[in-house]
Structure formats: C-alpha cells, structure tokens
Motif scaffolding. Sequence first.
Motif, PDB file in Angstrom:
ATOM      1  N   ARG A  72       4.712   3.925   3.104  1.00 34.13           N
ATOM      2  CA  ARG A  72       4.389   3.110   2.100  1.00 34.13           C
ATOM      3  C   ARG A  72       4.302   1.827   3.120  1.00 34.13           C
ATOM      4  O   ARG A  72       4.996   1.747   4.371  1.00 34.13           O
ATOM      5  N   MET A  73       3.306   1.143   2.835  1.00 26.55           N
ATOM      6  CA  MET A  73       3.137  -0.375   3.879  1.00 26.55           C
ATOM      7  C   MET A  73       3.249  -1.421   3.508  1.00 26.55           C
ATOM      8  O   MET A  73       2.308  -1.872   1.935  1.00 26.55           O
ATOM      9  N   ASP A  74       3.865  -2.423   3.338  1.00 21.53           N
ATOM     10  CA  ASP A  74       3.732  -3.840   2.752  1.00 21.53           C
ATOM     11  C   ASP A  74       3.301  -4.768   4.008  1.00 21.53           C
ATOM     12  O   ASP A  74       3.938  -5.101   4.946  1.00 21.53           O
ATOM     13  N   LEU A  75       1.829  -5.809   3.469  1.00 19.12           N
ATOM     14  CA  LEU A  75       1.134  -6.526   4.881  1.00 19.12           C
ATOM     15  C   LEU A  75       1.539  -7.464   4.003  1.00 19.12           C
ATOM     16  O   LEU A  75       1.127  -7.984   2.958  1.00 19.12           O
ATOM     17  N   ARG A  76       1.935  -8.738   4.991  1.00 14.03           N
ATOM     18  CA  ARG A  76       1.844 -10.136   4.076  1.00 14.03           C
ATOM     19  C   ARG A  76       1.501 -11.561   5.310  1.00 14.03           C
ATOM     20  O   ARG A  76       2.307 -11.513   6.407  1.00 14.03           O
ATOM     21  N   ALA A  77       0.143 -11.686   5.129  1.00 14.94           N
ATOM     22  CA  ALA A  77      -0.387 -12.606   5.918  1.00 14.94           C
ATOM     23  C   ALA A  77      -0.011 -14.374   4.966  1.00 14.94           C
ATOM     24  O   ALA A  77      -0.694 -14.783   4.513  1.00 14.94           O
ATOM     25  N   HIS A  78       0.875 -14.909   5.293  1.00 13.07           N
ATOM     26  CA  HIS A  78       1.194 -15.363   4.991  1.00 13.07           C
ATOM     27  C   HIS A  78       1.065 -16.973   5.117  1.00 13.07           C
ATOM     28  O   HIS A  78      -0.128 -17.455   4.925  1.00 13.07           O
ATOM     29  N   ALA A  79       0.618 -16.779   6.569  1.00 13.88           N
ATOM     30  CA  ALA A  79       0.224 -18.102   7.698  1.00 13.88           C
ATOM     31  C   ALA A  79      -1.017 -17.178   8.650  1.00 13.88           C
ATOM     32  O   ALA A  79      -0.327 -16.148   9.298  1.00 13.88           O
ATOM     33  N   LEU A  83       0.633  -1.447   0.400  1.00 12.35           N
ATOM     34  CA  LEU A  83       0.077   0.067  -0.006  1.00 12.35           C
ATOM     35  C   LEU A  83       1.171   0.868  -0.142  1.00 12.35           C
ATOM     36  O   LEU A  83       1.946   1.126   0.721  1.00 12.35           O
ATOM     37  N   SER A  84       0.558   2.616  -0.949  1.00 12.25           N
ATOM     38  CA  SER A  84       1.365   3.183  -0.642  1.00 12.25           C
ATOM     39  C   SER A  84       0.308   4.294  -0.241  1.00 12.25           C
ATOM     40  O   SER A  84      -1.294   4.568  -0.467  1.00 12.25           O
ATOM     41  N   ASN A  85       0.772   5.991   0.033  1.00 20.56           N
ATOM     42  CA  ASN A  85      -0.223   7.292   0.716  1.00 20.56           C
ATOM     43  C   ASN A  85      -1.050   6.322   2.327  1.00 20.56           C
ATOM     44  O   ASN A  85      -2.100   7.214   2.187  1.00 20.56           O
ATOM     45  N   VAL A  86      -0.186   5.418   2.765  1.00 19.08           N
ATOM     46  CA  VAL A  86      -1.203   5.447   4.213  1.00 19.08           C
ATOM     47  C   VAL A  86      -0.760   6.346   5.042  1.00 19.08           C
ATOM     48  O   VAL A  86       0.362   6.555   5.234  1.00 19.08           O
ATOM     49  N   PRO A  87      -1.577   7.004   5.561  1.00 22.01           N
ATOM     50  CA  PRO A  87      -1.311   7.970   6.890  1.00 22.01           C
ATOM     51  C   PRO A  87      -0.474   7.473   7.794  1.00 22.01           C
ATOM     52  O   PRO A  87      -1.146   6.365   8.249  1.00 22.01           O
ATOM     53  N   ASP A  88       0.526   8.371   7.725  1.00 23.51           N
ATOM     54  CA  ASP A  88       1.054   8.254   9.470  1.00 23.51           C
ATOM     55  C   ASP A  88      -0.072   9.238  10.638  1.00 23.51           C
ATOM     56  O   ASP A  88       0.121   9.600  10.939  1.00 23.51           O
ATOM     57  N   LEU A  89      -0.885   7.710  11.432  1.00 25.71           N
ATOM     58  CA  LEU A  89      -1.956   7.705  12.421  1.00 25.71           C
ATOM     59  C   LEU A  89      -1.401   6.718  12.773  1.00 25.71           C
ATOM     60  O   LEU A  89      -2.051   6.193  13.517  1.00 25.71           O
ATOM     61  N   ALA A  90      -2.125   7.761  14.518  1.00 24.06           N
ATOM     62  CA  ALA A  90      -2.194   6.107  15.651  1.00 24.06           C
ATOM     63  C   ALA A  90      -3.653   5.244  15.336  1.00 24.06           C
ATOM     64  O   ALA A  90      -2.889   4.217  15.598  1.00 24.06           O
ATOM     65  N   ASP A  91      -4.583   5.658  14.794  1.00 25.64           N
ATOM     66  CA  ASP A  91      -5.471   4.144  14.405  1.00 25.64           C
ATOM     67  C   ASP A  91      -4.853   2.690  13.100  1.00 25.64           C
ATOM     68  O   ASP A  91      -4.988   1.941  13.634  1.00 25.64           O
ATOM     69  N   ILE A  92      -3.946   4.013  12.197  1.00 25.12           N
ATOM     70  CA  ILE A  92      -3.473   3.005  11.167  1.00 25.12           C
ATOM     71  C   ILE A  92      -2.187   1.864  12.600  1.00 25.12           C
ATOM     72  O   ILE A  92      -2.218   0.817  12.065  1.00 25.12           O
ATOM     73  N   LYS A  93      -1.861   2.526  13.371  1.00 28.65           N
ATOM     74  CA  LYS A  93      -1.518   1.838  13.894  1.00 28.65           C
ATOM     75  C   LYS A  93      -1.769   0.573  15.394  1.00 28.65           C
ATOM     76  O   LYS A  93      -1.711  -0.466  15.261  1.00 28.65           O
ATOM     77  N   THR A  94      -2.539   1.154  15.024  1.00 25.48           N
ATOM     78  CA  THR A  94      -3.672   0.740  16.147  1.00 25.48           C
ATOM     79  C   THR A  94      -4.204  -1.132  15.182  1.00 25.48           C
ATOM     80  O   THR A  94      -3.944  -2.057  15.714  1.00 25.48           O
ATOM     81  N   MET A  95      -4.608  -0.535  13.879  1.00 23.81           N
ATOM     82  CA  MET A  95      -4.512  -1.755  13.745  1.00 23.81           C
ATOM     83  C   MET A  95      -3.527  -2.945  13.073  1.00 23.81           C
ATOM     84  O   MET A  95      -4.088  -3.898  12.567  1.00 23.81           O
ATOM     85  N   ALA A  96      -2.697  -2.283  12.642  1.00 22.56           N
ATOM     86  CA  ALA A  96      -1.287  -2.807  12.483  1.00 22.56           C
ATOM     87  C   ALA A  96      -0.907  -3.770  13.836  1.00 22.56           C
ATOM     88  O   ALA A  96      -0.748  -5.063  13.847  1.00 22.56           O
TER      89      ALA A  96
END
Length: 429
Positions: free
Chosen positions: A78-85, A41-54
């Motif tokens: 930019r944020m890369d998310l990989r839910a391999h398992a 993902l790109s253009n992800v805002p740097d916010l407390a809620d985004i950190k909580t979701m992470a």
Amino acid sequence: MDKILIKGGNSLNGAIPISGAKNAALPIMAASILTEDTLSLSNVPDLADIKTMANLLEPMGVEIAVDRRVNDPQGGQRMDLRAHAIVDTTAPYDLVRKMRASVFVLGPLLARCGTARVSLPGGCAIGARPVDLHVQGLEQLGAEITLDGGYINAAAPRGLRGAKIVFPKVSVGATENLMMAATLAKGETQLVNAACEPEVIDLANCLNAMGADIEGAGCGVIVIRGAPSLHGASYAIIPDRIETGTYAIVTAVTGGRVELVGARLEHIAALAEILVRAGVDVDETENGLSVSRVNGHLKGVDIMTEPFPGFPTDLQAQAMSLMTVAEGAAMITETIFENRFMHVPELMRMGANITVHHGSALVRGVDRLRGAPVMATDLRASVSLVVAALAAEGETVISRVYHLDRGYERLEAKLAACGAEVERLREAS
Ligand code: EPZ
C-alpha cells in the motif's frame, strides 16, 4: 552485481501470484501530483522502478508512506501519496535517464503548477523512443515549450485549455501524459488515435476516482472534460499482464501446469491465442488463469507485435525464447521498437537458431537449448533469458540482474515455489 543461476529442465507445477502492474502504477503515482489530497494506492508492486518514481516525486513535495504490514499474501504494498504543496517542478537528468517513465510528471506538473522542467530521457536500449508526441500534445493544450540544456521547459501561466489532439502514432505514454494534463485543463479535450492498453484504462479509472471526467479509455477516442481540481481517492492497481504473460510462457516452455493467481484473460488474449495454437492449454479458473502443457510438443507460430489488443512488444522476447524449442519455424515481427532483438545473440549462444532480417526474426526450432553465461540490456530481454534457461539443459548464469529487479517482483521465489531451480548469486558491487 547480482547474478541469477538457473538449472534448467524442470517442469513447473503450482501457483504463481501475479503482482500489481508496474506500467499502471508508474503513471498513477505521477497522477498524485494533480491533487493536494492523499491518493491511497494498493497492490503496488515492490520494484526498483517504483522506488525510482518515489525518489523523483519526494523532492517535488509529494509525501509518500509505504505500508508493507497490510500486504496481501501476494506481496502487493500500500502506498499513500500526498502532494499537499509542490515545492519543486524539476525532474532531473540523473533520475530520468535511469527511468524514462519519469516523463509522466510533465503533464501533471504543468496542469497543477503551470510550469515544469523535465530532462529529456535520451537514448534507450530498445529504440530511439522520442517524446515528441508528449511535447506536441501539451503545446496543443496551450503550453509554451522550449528545449534547453537537455531539458523540456514547459509553461502554462494561464492554465491549460482543452483541445482535439490527433496522435499520428499510437503511444501509451503520450496518451497517459496528456490524459493527466487534460483533467485540470479548461474545457474538453479529445485524444484521437489514443492507446487502448489496460494500463491506460487503469489510469483513467484512478483519475475518475479522483474526480476527473474521462470517457472512452480503452477505445481509440478518449474525451476528458477538465475540472477545476481533483481530490484524494483509494485505488487498487490492476494485475500485471506482462508478468502474467511471462509466467504463462515459462509454463509453456517447461511443461507442467501453473495457476496464475489474479491474472485476467482479457489482458493477455493475444498471447493466449498464440499459446493455444502452439499446443498449450489456457483456461480461466476461479482465481485467475491456468496454463498447462502436459503432453505434446510445442509448435512454431508466427507473431507480430502491435498496440493493444494486439500482441504486446513487452512479451516478444519471451515468446521468442518459447519458439526456439518449438517444432517447425516461427516468424516474429517487431513493429513497435526498432531495436528490440538484443536477446537474439544471447539465445543463439544457448543453441537457438535465429535469423534476423530488419524487423523480423525467423526462429527455427531446435531440440534443446544448452545453458551458458548470458546477459541482456533491458528488462524483457533479460527475462527472455530466464525463460530460455528454464528450458535449457544444464546451468545458465544471467548477469545484470538489476534489469529483472526493475519489473519482476520476487522472481526467484515465485519460480522456485513451482519447482524451478533458481538461485540469486549475490556479489559485492
Ligand atoms: C510503454 O512505453 C511501456 N512503458 C513500455 O514498457 C512498452 O513497451 C510500450 O509502452 C509499448 O507498449 C511504460 O508504460 C512505463 P509508446 P512508452 O509511447 O509509453 C514511439 C517495459 O518493458 N513514440 O507507446 O514509452 C516510440 O518510439 C516497457 O515495461 C514516438 O515516436 O511507449 C515507439 O516506437 C519498455 N514519439 C512507439 O511510439 C513519442 O512521443 C510506441 O511507444 C512517443 C512514442
């Protein structure tokens, strides 16, 4: 806890870059659960809620890498998310009560793993906000759901199957949760009376980039043909229309001219119409939108919140601050959440003249607001106090700044760059 000090009265001039949309990024981050590949993902805002979701996704097995070095000048990350398992399918109470958007993991977990245990969110400052539409919709897709110990326990051991779901009420979150779940269901799902918000369209576009087959997002009926699996994708989050609207209102109330870089008029058309009727100029530019009020007084205009494309509830509090100093009166009616006038007593402490009767607030314009110590109980109510403080005579100190940090990236820096006197007072917690 930090506070914000604002010395009001300056008109604003310059440019404000609009960040990525929080309410698009949150469900899209949850959508990473739907594939074992990487969602970039790109253009992800740097916010407390985004950190909580992470913080919610990581213990489930989603590997997350945030790259701030490739930031665009506007601060998007930019944020890369990989839910391999997926190793855990529980969303615990401690995180869900902090952020209701945690419930977005319910549909994706159930679709990918056939099981999910998600805490019920509980009460909220702006209204009861039940999640019954999410739960009923998933049951219609074949999930067995029980409520136990404050948790939603959902199971679909043989997988979800497509169905026609007619929402009795428009819900952004339920539309998004069910759209995600249906991407991996067997057969076709129809979501009727679906939410049309730009964030719903953004999620659908991202899911389609991941190999889903979704048509009609942005219209009242969304059709999803389920796929056996989804794959990785690269996707850029849309600009935040509520941040756009907030800074448009700030410019209107202080006077001056501000360019909102990256903003899209079609996302804030209902607000733009109100602003123009109130005496504010709103024009598209090469880079976004220009908002200006150079001469002339503000005029009171009635507002009613509605699902998109109507006037957004998330801009109601800020618009009310604007109307407190407009000529004449404005009737502001809130139809989405039953308790979204928490900012009214605080605005009255700053000299506003507001009478609330059930879901409507009659705002009679006053010549000026005066600074005062204030605080609010949610994100948009808090930022409405920032709007009022920038227009007010004298100093305002706003407490509970953590609400603002949930949804406004670099708020003080963006305002200060346009001439506002804003300072964060840091305090040891
Ligand atoms: C989203 O919340 C936004 N949050 C909210 O933004 C926004 O105010 C709201 O949509 C309305 O636009 C995110 O996108 C993360 P809903 P959501 O389901 O999805 C009732 C902000 O400040 N309802 O569209 O929770 C509900 O109580 C936040 O950024 C049910 O009855 O809102 C409300 O009256 C605050 N049962 C109405 O529907 C349900 O199962 C609309 O809510 C779900 C909702």
